[in-house]
Design a protein around this motif. Structure first.
Motif, short mmCIF file in Angstrom:
data_model
loop_
_atom_site.label_atom_id
_atom_site.label_comp_id
_atom_site.label_asym_id
_atom_site.label_seq_id
_atom_site.Cartn_x
_atom_site.Cartn_y
_atom_site.Cartn_z
N ARG A 1 0.84 -1.21 0.00
CA ARG A 1 0.00 0.00 0.00
C ARG A 1 0.87 1.25 0.00
O ARG A 1 0.56 2.24 -0.69
CB ARG A 1 -0.92 0.00 1.22
N ALA A 2 1.95 1.24 0.77
CA ALA A 2 2.84 2.40 0.82
C ALA A 2 3.51 2.64 -0.53
O ALA A 2 3.64 3.78 -0.98
CB ALA A 2 3.89 2.20 1.90
N MET B 1 5.24 3.39 8.17
CA MET B 1 4.61 2.09 7.98
C MET B 1 4.59 1.38 9.34
O MET B 1 5.65 1.19 9.95
CB MET B 1 5.37 1.26 6.96
N HIS C 1 1.71 4.63 -3.09
CA HIS C 1 1.65 6.07 -2.85
C HIS C 1 2.84 6.81 -3.48
O HIS C 1 2.78 8.03 -3.67
CB HIS C 1 1.63 6.32 -1.33
N TYR D 1 10.73 11.27 -0.30
CA TYR D 1 10.04 10.54 0.76
C TYR D 1 11.05 9.94 1.73
O TYR D 1 12.09 9.42 1.31
CB TYR D 1 9.21 9.37 0.19
N VAL E 1 0.66 4.44 7.16
CA VAL E 1 0.14 3.26 6.47
C VAL E 1 0.09 2.12 7.48
O VAL E 1 1.12 1.72 8.03
CB VAL E 1 1.02 2.86 5.27
N ILE F 1 10.89 6.87 4.28
CA ILE F 1 10.08 5.71 4.62
C ILE F 1 10.61 5.10 5.90
O ILE F 1 11.77 4.67 5.96
CB ILE F 1 10.12 4.64 3.50
N PHE G 1 9.06 -3.29 1.86
CA PHE G 1 8.89 -2.17 0.94
C PHE G 1 9.93 -2.24 -0.18
O PHE G 1 9.61 -1.98 -1.35
CB PHE G 1 9.02 -0.86 1.71
N ILE H 1 6.68 9.01 5.45
CA ILE H 1 5.69 7.94 5.44
C ILE H 1 6.04 6.95 6.55
O ILE H 1 7.14 6.39 6.56
CB ILE H 1 5.66 7.21 4.08
#
Length: 257
Positions: A84-85, A205, A88, A168, A229, A170, A106, A203
Motif C-alpha cells: 500500500r505504501a 509504515m 503512494h 520521501y 500506512v 520511509i 517495501f 511515510i
C-alpha cells in the motif's frame, strides 16, 4: 484482540500518564472498579498493559527482538502495508529508507518499480534491491556496520544523509501511543529525527500490533508524520490524521507482535 472504545481510551490515557490507579480510571470513565478490572484483564492478557497492585501501566521498555525474528513476525501484515505504501510513491521519486523490517518488505515492492534513487542505512535493503534486478541507483553512507541488523551507524552516517533532500522518508517505529512514536535505539532515534527534517514527505509504515506498546525514547509527534500506512489504528491516533495528513489502511491479514 479487538479492543472496545473504552479500552482504546485507557491505552491513550496510559500513553499520556504512563500509569494510573484503578480507582482513577473508574472515576475518569464513570464506570465501576469491576468494569475497569475486566477491561484491564483483557488488555493484560493481550500484552498491552502490565498490572500492579491497585493500578496499571504500559509495558516497561524491554530490548527489541532480534532483526531476523522481527523479519518473520507479522510478515503478512507488513507485506500488505509495504504494498500500500509503495502505491503512494510517485514515479521517479528519490527515497530514503530506514533499517526496519517493514522497509525490507517495501524494498521488495521497489524491485518491481521503474528506476529510482534510493538511500538507505540498511545492508539488507541494498541486498534486496540488487537481487531484484539492480535497476535503481542505490546510495549507502559510510559508517560502522552493526552486524546484528546489518545497519550502517554513526554520527557521520547521519551527517552525510542530511545533505540530501529526498522526496520521501520511509520509516517504521517499535511503538505508537497517543503521544507519538517511540523507539529503543538512540542512533535510530537521532537518524529518524534528522531524516524527517530533510524529506519532503515522511511515510510511517506500522502494523497494528505496535499500537499500545511502549518504547524507550520519543521519536516524533504524529504531526511530523505526513502519511501513516497501517492495518488498523486506534481512534485517538486515527483522528489526528484528519487535517493535512493521510491515513492509508490495508485489510487485516493476521496478528502478531
Amino acid at each position: 484482540m479487538v479492543r472496545s472504545h473504552r479500552q482504546e481510551q485507557i491505552l491513550a490515557l496510559l500513553g499520556a500518564r504512563g500509569k494510573a490507579a484503578i480507582s482513577y480510571l473508574a472515576d475518569e470513565f464513570e464506570v465501576s472498579d469491576e468494569t475497569i478490572r475486566r477491561d484491564l484483564k483483557a488488555l493484560s492478557e493481550a500484552g498491552s498493559v502490565e498490572k500492579f497492585h491497585g493500578g496499571v501501566r504500559l509495558p516497561l521498555p524491554r530490548a527489541e527482538a532480534s532483526f531476523d525474528r522481527r523479519l518473520s513476525e507479522n510478515s503478512a501484515a507488513k507485506a500488505a502495508i509495504a504494498t500500500r505504501a509503495a502505491q503512494h510513491i510517485r514515479e521517479g521519486a528519490t527515497l530514503l529508507l530506514d533499517n526496519s523490517t517493514t522497509a525490507c518488505f517495501f524494498a521488495e515492492e521497489l524491485t518491481r518499480r521503474e528506476p529510482m534513487t534510493i538511500l538507505t542505512i540498511s545492508l539488507e535493503i541494498v541486498q534486496i534491491l540488487n537481487a531484484g534486478g539492480g535497476q535503481h541507483r542505490v546510495i549507502l553512507p559510510g559508517g560502522e556496520v552493526r552486524c546484528s541488523d546489518r545497519t550502517v551507524t554513526g554520527a557521520g552516517t547521519i551527517s552525510y544523509l542530511s545533505s540530501f533532500s529526498p522526496s520521501y522518508f520511509i520509516m517504521s517505529v517499535v511503538a505508537g501511543t497517543a503521544g507519538g512514536c517511540q523507539d529503543f535505539d538512540l542512533f535510530e532515534v537521532e537518524f529518524k529525527r534528522a531524516m524527517i527534517a530533510c524529506a519532503d514527505e515522511t511515510i510511517l509504515m506500522m502494523d497494528s500490533s505496535k499500537f499500545g506498546k511502549s518504547g524507550l525514547i520519543h521519536v516524533c509527534d504524529w504531526s511530523d508524520v505526513d502519511v501513516l500506512v497501517t492495518d488498523g489504528a486506534p481512534t485517538d491516533i486515527a483522528d489526528q490524521f484528519e487535517h493535512g495528513h493521510q491515513l492509508l489502511l490495508t485489510a487485516k491479514v493476521g496478528g502478531g507482535a
